[in-house]
Design a protein around this motif. Structure first.
Motif, PDB file in Angstrom:
ATOM      1  N   UNK A  65       0.792  -0.897   0.252  1.00  0.00           N
ATOM      2  CA  UNK A  65      -0.516   0.296  -0.209  1.00  0.00           C
ATOM      3  C   UNK A  65       0.692   0.827  -0.062  1.00  0.00           C
ATOM      4  N   UNK A  66       1.960   1.419   0.672  1.00  0.00           N
ATOM      5  CA  UNK A  66       3.207   2.625   0.684  1.00  0.00           C
ATOM      6  C   UNK A  66       3.587   2.733  -0.717  1.00  0.00           C
ATOM      7  N   UNK A  67       4.012   1.756  -1.446  1.00  0.00           N
ATOM      8  CA  UNK A  67       4.529   1.662  -2.577  1.00  0.00           C
ATOM      9  C   UNK A  67       4.035   2.537  -3.883  1.00  0.00           C
ATOM     10  N   UNK A  68       2.581   1.575  -3.464  1.00  0.00           N
ATOM     11  CA  UNK A  68       1.300   3.119  -4.304  1.00  0.00           C
ATOM     12  C   UNK A  68       0.503   3.751  -4.026  1.00  0.00           C
ATOM     13  N   UNK A  69       0.747   3.994  -2.931  1.00  0.00           N
ATOM     14  CA  UNK A  69      -0.334   5.633  -2.338  1.00  0.00           C
ATOM     15  C   UNK A  69       1.145   6.642  -2.001  1.00  0.00           C
ATOM     16  N   UNK A  90     -10.066  10.470  -8.365  1.00  0.00           N
ATOM     17  CA  UNK A  90     -10.013   8.915  -9.090  1.00  0.00           C
ATOM     18  C   UNK A  90      -9.332   7.677  -8.300  1.00  0.00           C
ATOM     19  N   UNK A  91      -7.948   8.339  -7.757  1.00  0.00           N
ATOM     20  CA  UNK A  91      -8.034   7.336  -6.957  1.00  0.00           C
ATOM     21  C   UNK A  91      -8.330   7.068  -5.171  1.00  0.00           C
ATOM     22  N   UNK A 294       0.186   6.670 -11.681  1.00  0.00           N
ATOM     23  CA  UNK A 294      -1.688   6.609 -11.613  1.00  0.00           C
ATOM     24  C   UNK A 294      -2.550   6.154 -12.001  1.00  0.00           C
ATOM     25  N   UNK A 295      -2.355   5.821 -13.754  1.00  0.00           N
ATOM     26  CA  UNK A 295      -3.178   5.733 -14.609  1.00  0.00           C
ATOM     27  C   UNK A 295      -3.378   3.921 -14.093  1.00  0.00           C
ATOM     28  N   UNK A 296      -2.511   3.160 -14.395  1.00  0.00           N
ATOM     29  CA  UNK A 296      -1.913   1.810 -13.986  1.00  0.00           C
ATOM     30  C   UNK A 296      -1.959   1.376 -12.787  1.00  0.00           C
ATOM     31  N   UNK A 302      -9.216  -0.400  -9.630  1.00  0.00           N
ATOM     32  CA  UNK A 302     -11.003  -0.409  -9.571  1.00  0.00           C
ATOM     33  C   UNK A 302     -10.881  -0.797 -11.353  1.00  0.00           C
ATOM     34  N   UNK A 303     -10.609   0.230 -12.321  1.00  0.00           N
ATOM     35  CA  UNK A 303     -11.629   0.390 -13.203  1.00  0.00           C
ATOM     36  C   UNK A 303     -11.567  -0.977 -13.927  1.00  0.00           C
ATOM     37  N   UNK A 304     -10.660  -1.934 -13.945  1.00  0.00           N
ATOM     38  CA  UNK A 304     -10.626  -3.475 -14.695  1.00  0.00           C
ATOM     39  C   UNK A 304     -11.483  -4.183 -13.907  1.00  0.00           C
ATOM     40  N   UNK A 305     -11.310  -4.300 -11.749  1.00  0.00           N
ATOM     41  CA  UNK A 305     -12.349  -5.389 -11.521  1.00  0.00           C
ATOM     42  C   UNK A 305     -13.652  -4.759 -12.029  1.00  0.00           C
ATOM     43  N   UNK A 306     -13.855  -2.959 -11.871  1.00  0.00           N
ATOM     44  CA  UNK A 306     -15.597  -2.464 -11.993  1.00  0.00           C
ATOM     45  C   UNK A 306     -15.427  -2.835 -13.025  1.00  0.00           C
ATOM     46  N   UNK A 307     -15.396  -2.723 -14.108  1.00  0.00           N
ATOM     47  CA  UNK A 307     -16.055  -3.106 -16.038  1.00  0.00           C
ATOM     48  C   UNK A 307     -16.152  -4.923 -15.679  1.00  0.00           C
ATOM     49  N   UNK A 308     -15.606  -5.489 -15.155  1.00  0.00           N
ATOM     50  CA  UNK A 308     -15.569  -7.296 -15.437  1.00  0.00           C
ATOM     51  C   UNK A 308     -16.695  -7.564 -14.967  1.00  0.00           C
ATOM     52  N   UNK A 309     -17.407  -6.515 -13.557  1.00  0.00           N
ATOM     53  CA  UNK A 309     -18.450  -6.768 -12.422  1.00  0.00           C
ATOM     54  C   UNK A 309     -19.466  -6.591 -13.732  1.00  0.00           C
ATOM     55  N   UNK A 310     -19.262  -4.645 -13.808  1.00  0.00           N
ATOM     56  CA  UNK A 310     -19.767  -4.402 -14.771  1.00  0.00           C
ATOM     57  C   UNK A 310     -20.778  -5.517 -15.724  1.00  0.00           C
ATOM     58  N   UNK A 311     -19.982  -6.295 -16.580  1.00  0.00           N
ATOM     59  CA  UNK A 311     -20.148  -7.200 -17.530  1.00  0.00           C
ATOM     60  C   UNK A 311     -20.988  -8.752 -16.993  1.00  0.00           C
TER      61      UNK A 311
END
Length: 544
Positions: A65-69, A90-91, A294-296, A302-311
């Motif tokens: 979490x530190x390395x990402x945040x 968005x983050x 940041x985009x990765x 969020x974007x990838x899991x949410x997109x798959x969940x939405x599908x």
């Protein structure tokens, strides 16, 4: 008159705090009961593994979490580049995504039968797992990655705020002295933000220690899964309480470590508003790197899991959209609304008593009531069950004594136990929000009101409530969302036949059929986005 009323209300505040802290003492009492059979067997066999796995998971999730945040927080707080305005809010979105849902989505993608490994085998003509190496997602490392993706916004939010509030004169001085942006970050900004970062890491560590669904899905034996298995598998409440006491000890050690690390730190700096001209302007190449990182992070968390969940939700909409879905939604909605209402009322009462009382000791009830937030859901469930079960037995014994039919499991067999557990756990959120709003109300307003002959109740209704409205709304919103998402306590304390959205989704995740519960998961995530949007708007107003 005021002093006498404050004292009578103070007694009521202590009684309320005692009720909310009762599960903690009940858990400790139950853990002290003798049980050599089951717990002794666990100590001799698997308990060391549970403890080691729990500590390793906490460590790796904190590091991840530190390395990402930290890079994201520094970039959006102190650098100017294309897309920064959108990334800064968005983050925060991953906070709305339950970790076990993210775990299922990535398991479906990365498992041996998933599309990624199938594509690699097809591309390189690999025939079996012996032909290549691919990390096992269902492992402690996989669980740490999933939790890091979901929990890093705790650190990001606090670090971003700390970076934005740092004195600009110090940043200007570092530039004049020839420091690069990296040197300014490493030598100046990071040490000054360390208290906020330490709080964020402590929050991440406590959430990791409390996680049940993710580690259970990945079959990683930790203390939380041990409590669940010991209680429901062995049917031994005392052994489960002893394991819960160990979790509680770990959580309080984390809180103590965070406070010990900051015991001698004092930071005095003049805050100033950050203007666009004060930010580090990134070059085209640096902007590309910033957007890529940041985009990765946003894509994976969020974007990838949410997109798959939405599908999934769209594909299985007809099977999910039925009368049972409405009942599940109604159960979650009513439970969350009742919890948020009770938490706000109790928090308002405790903070008002603290406000009007001249005695320092009257700050204790609100602090005692806030300790429940440190209790993980599995631990809290045992702490709630013990006293309520005794009370149920007492009510039925009394009914039998007076010759009437007992009501049965009046408390533990209904949603009363669930609402009580949620209030114990989440009232700290309401207290924190209302306390923060109270600090912005000048005490002189109280003095003027009382001097003009207004009673404390009129002071509360005519002066405090209008000024506290936004804080109470924020508290209700945050408690509502946390109640919608809470899983371990709901799994263990729900009455027979009662399901809400969280338990419904978890059941499908456990059965490897998230597609059927995707619509319910989407509702949980979308509802969870509301306080994040509200929080971001509040931060923008504060920084702007």
């Amino acid at each position: 008159m005021i002093l006498g009323l404050a004292r009578s209300w103070s007694l009521a505040g202590y009684a309320m705090a005692a009720l909310l802290v009762l599960p903690l003492f009940a858990l400790i009492f139950q853990a002290l009961q003798p049980d050599e059979a089951v717990f002794g067997h666990l100590m001799a066999t698997v308990l060391p593994t549970y403890i080691i796995n729990s500590l390793l998971l906490i460590f790796w999730v904190s590091v991840g979490a530190l390395l990402l945040a930290l890079p994201c927080a520094w970039l959006v707080a102190r650098c100017e580049f294309i897309g920064r305005r959108y990334l800064q809010w968005a983050l925060l979105l991953p906070l709305a995504m339950p970790a076990y849902i993210v775990a299922y989505v990535y398991t479906d993608l990365l498992d041996y039968a998933g599309p990624l490994q199938r594509g690699l085998r097809l591309l390189f003509d690999w025939r079996s797992p012996q032909d290549y190496f691919f990390p096992d997602i269902r492992s402690l490392g996989g669980a740490a990655c999933m939790l890091s993706l979901v929990l890093f916004p705790y650190i990001y939010l606090l670090a971003r705020t700390a970076f934005m509030e740092q004195s600009l004169s110090l940043a200007h001085a570092s530039r004049i002295m020839g420091c690069s942006s990296w040197q300014s970050f490493w030598r100046l900004s990071l040490p000054m933000a360390r208290p906020a970062i330490a709080v964020g890491v402590a929050l991440v560590a406590m959430e990791t220690a409390a996680d049940f669904a993710t580690v259970n899905y990945f079959a990683v034996p930790t203390l939380t899964t041990a409590v669940y298995d010991t209680w429901l598998g062995y049917g031994n409440l005392t052994a489960a309480a002893k394991l819960s006491a160990i979790i509680l000890l770990v959580v309080f050690m984390l809180i103590g470590f965070e406070r010990f690390a900051r015991r001698k730190q004092q930071l005095f700096q003049k805050q100033s508003r950050i203007q666009a001209t004060d930010l580090y302007r990134l070059t085209t190449k640096q902007t590309a790197y910033a957007l890529l990182f940041c985009g990765t992070v946003l894509l994976l968390s969020f974007l990838l899991p949410f997109g798959i969940l939405l599908s999934y939700a769209i594909g299985y909409f007809e099977k999910s959209w039925d009368s049972s879905f409405w009942q599940l939604s109604l159960n979650s909605l009513s439970l969350a609304l009742l919890t948020s209402l009770l938490c706000c009322l109790m928090a308002l009462f405790l903070m008002f008593v603290r406000r009007i009382s001249p005695r320092r000791s009257d700050t204790l009830p609100s602090r005692l009531a806030s300790t429940g937030y440190a209790l993980p859901g599995t631990v809290l469930a045992i702490g709630v069950l013990v006293p309520l079960t005794l009370l149920d037995f007492g009510i039925n014994d009394l009914a039998e004594y007076i010759g009437v039919k007992g009501p049965g499991l009046l408390l533990t067999g209904s949603v009363v136990a669930l609402v009580f557990a949620f209030c114990v756990r989440f009232i700290a959120i309401a207290i924190g929000s209302i306390e923060s709003s109270y600090k912005r109300i000048s005490p002189s307003l109280d003095m003027v009101s009382l001097t003009m002959g207004q009673s404390p109740m009129r002071l509360l209704s005519r002066v405090h409530l209008p000024l506290l409205a936004k804080g109470i709304f924020a508290a209700a919103l945050l408690v509502f969302i946390e109640s919608m998402k809470e899983l371990p306590a709901a799994l263990l304390l729900r009455p027979i036949g009662f399901e809400n959205l969280a338990t419904h989704v978890f059941q499908f995740v456990s059965d490897e059929k998230l597609e059927h519960g995707a619509l319910a998961a989407i509702v949980i995530v979308v509802v969870g986005l509301v306080p994040l949007i509200y929080l971001n708007r509040s931060l923008e107003q504060h920084s702007g």
